[in-house]
Design an enzyme around this catalytic site. Structure first.
Site, mmCIF file in Angstrom:
data_model
loop_
_atom_site.group_PDB
_atom_site.id
_atom_site.type_symbol
_atom_site.label_atom_id
_atom_site.label_comp_id
_atom_site.label_asym_id
_atom_site.label_seq_id
_atom_site.Cartn_x
_atom_site.Cartn_y
_atom_site.Cartn_z
ATOM 1 N N HIS A 36 0.830 -1.213 0.000
ATOM 2 C CA HIS A 36 0.000 0.000 0.000
ATOM 3 C C HIS A 36 0.865 1.264 0.000
ATOM 4 O O HIS A 36 0.456 2.304 0.514
ATOM 5 C CB HIS A 36 -0.988 -0.009 1.175
ATOM 6 C CG HIS A 36 -2.046 -1.056 1.015
ATOM 7 N ND1 HIS A 36 -3.160 -0.870 0.238
ATOM 8 C CD2 HIS A 36 -2.132 -2.322 1.502
ATOM 9 C CE1 HIS A 36 -3.905 -1.978 0.269
ATOM 10 N NE2 HIS A 36 -3.299 -2.869 1.018
ATOM 11 N N THR A 37 2.027 1.136 -0.564
ATOM 12 C CA THR A 37 2.916 2.292 -0.722
ATOM 13 C C THR A 37 2.905 2.793 -2.162
ATOM 14 O O THR A 37 3.222 3.955 -2.408
ATOM 15 C CB THR A 37 4.363 1.922 -0.337
ATOM 16 O OG1 THR A 37 4.662 0.657 -0.943
ATOM 17 C CG2 THR A 37 4.523 1.815 1.163
ATOM 18 N N LEU A 122 -2.269 -12.963 -6.572
ATOM 19 C CA LEU A 122 -0.954 -13.177 -7.179
ATOM 20 C C LEU A 122 -0.855 -12.457 -8.525
ATOM 21 O O LEU A 122 0.023 -12.728 -9.327
ATOM 22 C CB LEU A 122 -0.674 -14.680 -7.321
ATOM 23 C CG LEU A 122 -0.610 -15.408 -5.972
ATOM 24 C CD1 LEU A 122 -0.561 -16.920 -6.160
ATOM 25 C CD2 LEU A 122 0.604 -14.940 -5.150
ATOM 26 N N SER A 123 -1.777 -11.533 -8.759
ATOM 27 C CA SER A 123 -1.735 -10.632 -9.918
ATOM 28 C C SER A 123 -1.903 -11.326 -11.259
ATOM 29 O O SER A 123 -1.184 -11.041 -12.219
ATOM 30 C CB SER A 123 -0.440 -9.817 -9.924
ATOM 31 O OG SER A 123 -0.473 -8.896 -8.882
ATOM 32 N N SER A 124 -2.874 -12.226 -11.326
ATOM 33 C CA SER A 124 -3.185 -12.814 -12.633
ATOM 34 C C SER A 124 -3.656 -11.729 -13.599
ATOM 35 O O SER A 124 -3.380 -11.810 -14.799
ATOM 36 C CB SER A 124 -4.247 -13.904 -12.485
ATOM 37 O OG SER A 124 -5.379 -13.393 -11.816
ATOM 38 N N SER A 125 -4.324 -10.704 -13.086
ATOM 39 C CA SER A 125 -4.814 -9.664 -14.002
ATOM 40 C C SER A 125 -3.657 -8.861 -14.588
ATOM 41 O O SER A 125 -3.637 -8.569 -15.782
ATOM 42 C CB SER A 125 -5.833 -8.747 -13.314
ATOM 43 O OG SER A 125 -5.261 -8.095 -12.221
ATOM 44 N N ASP A 169 1.925 -4.038 -9.640
ATOM 45 C CA ASP A 169 1.734 -5.371 -10.216
ATOM 46 C C ASP A 169 2.105 -5.402 -11.698
ATOM 47 O O ASP A 169 2.792 -6.312 -12.164
ATOM 48 C CB ASP A 169 0.276 -5.824 -10.042
ATOM 49 C CG ASP A 169 -0.177 -5.744 -8.590
ATOM 50 O OD1 ASP A 169 0.691 -5.675 -7.704
ATOM 51 O OD2 ASP A 169 -1.398 -5.715 -8.357
#
Ligand code: GLA
Length: 375
Positions: A36-37, A122-125, A169
């Site tokens: 969240h940075t 896990l950032s599939s998008s 991401d």
């Protein structure tokens, strides 16, 4: 070609009756520290994982067809058409964002296949966006740089899909390298590799998917962002990146807690990089635990399941552990001595069973390459 790349290429040929022109793939990511940075102009330290989404792309036997998008994993064909809250919104969004940025892309069709766990943080998008962007760039001969592609992918996510995420991401998926973590300054968008030689340190990167659904587009994430922006306004600064501990006296309640997390987390990222450079994994692990405590107590994005995992990790010999990604469910990571991972995951699973939580899924990842065009 990797297995996922072969699968995408094969599906393309089956669906569109010719070989694809381009095959690209991009990985999911875990964030080691710096949560969240990114949307506060701060620092993050992600690494790419060895799970990818591949996009095979070409003119698609056009014969009067509109752009068509096929998912091998869902066995489903969609038109480029309108946004419909499906997986197809990601490639659609990237094509849209490229157009908005003034790039002319050639008409295309695409087939997608992947093995990044979906919807678990896990950032599939980001992986499908990054693979699409790289493939479209090559197919249309645009020569857009990686950082600009990351910005395009973030725009797709923010303005097309409608999720107000930061740039971590997409940047990680496009720019990480094998065996390295990536220190990214989310304000300047400059990044440096930081060696992450876990095997030499005798450590494994264990990921625990708590199986608690996250809703990123949900209120929690947007609410945290809005509070940070409000806190920055109260302090008369552009972004919380510029806040110092002394500023905290001027804030109260939610603004105080969220700002305190951002300030301490940014400092921890830089300390964590020093620890990695010194191969001091004890210190790195201590910073991971501290990051988790701050996300739990100040940022308030943890869950009982994530806390249970991190506590279990501490009790069962992990060097460090923390939630990774947005929180509100999803995944946590731990650095665990090699050879002890099975005993470790069994013990964690036991703790979950005792509390009647959903059975967690465990993965062991190695820091892997970012987005690539396949040969
Ligand atoms: C999600 C977002 C990222 C970042 C993290 C929290 O993964 O997509 O941009 O804000 O949450 O660090």
């Amino acid at each position: 070609m990797r297995e996922t790349e072969q699968r995408a290429a094969r599906s393309y040929t089956e669906q569109f009756g010719e070989e694809p022109d381009i095959v690209a793939s991009a990985p999911g990511r875990v964030n080691l520290i710096g949560e969240h940075t990114d949307y506060n102009g701060g620092f993050v330290l992600p690494c790419a994982i060895d799970r990818r989404i591949a996009v095979a792309l070409g003119a698609g036997g056009r014969g009067g067809f509109e752009t068509r998008l096929y998912s091998a994993d869902f066995d489903e064909m969609r038109q480029i058409g309108e946004k419909d809250s499906s997986w197809a919104d990601y490639p659609r969004g990237v094509a849209w964002a490229m157009g908005e940025e003034g790039y002319e892309i050639k008409p295309f069709s695409a087939a997608v296949a992947g093995d990044v766990p979906l919807g678990s943080g896990l950032s599939s998008s980001a992986a499908i966006e990054a693979a699409t962007a790289l493939a479209l760039d090559a197919f249309s001969g645009l020569g857009v740089g990686r950082t600009d592609l990351a910005v395009i992918c973030q725009r797709a996510e923010n303005d097309y899909v409608g999720v107000g995420s930061g740039i971590m991401d997409q940047y990680a998926s496009l720019l990480c390298e094998a065996g390295e973590a990536l220190l990214l300054d989310c304000r300047s968008l400059e990044a440096v590799n930081v060696p992450l030689d876990l095997p030499s340190a005798g450590l494994a990167l264990v990921v625990c998917d708590t199986r608690v659904e996250r809703g990123l587009a949900d209120t929690g994430y947007n609410d945290r962002r809005a509070t940070c922006e409000r806190a920055a306004r109260m302090l008369g600064i552009e972004e919380l990146r510029d806040a110092t501990e002394g500023d905290l006296d001027l804030l109260s309640e939610a603004e105080l807690k969220r700002a305190r997390h951002v300030i301490s987390e940014n400092a921890r990222v830089l300390e964590a990089v020093e620890a990695l450079e010194d191969e001091d994994f004890e210190e790195f692990g201590r910073l991971m635990y501290a990051s988790h405590a701050s996300l739990r107590d100040d940022y308030e994005v943890s869950t009982l399941e994530l806390d249970t995992f991190v506590r279990a990790a501490q009790q069962h010999g992990a060097t460090g552990a923390r939630l990774t990604g947005a929180g509100f469910g999803g995944c946590a990571i731990a650095l665990v001595p090699q050879g002890e991972t099975e005993v470790f995951t069994d013990a964690c699973e036991q703790e979950f069973a005792e509390r009647a939580f959903e059975k967690p899924a465990f993965y062991e990842f190695v820091p892997s390459a970012g987005a690539e065009l396949a040969d």
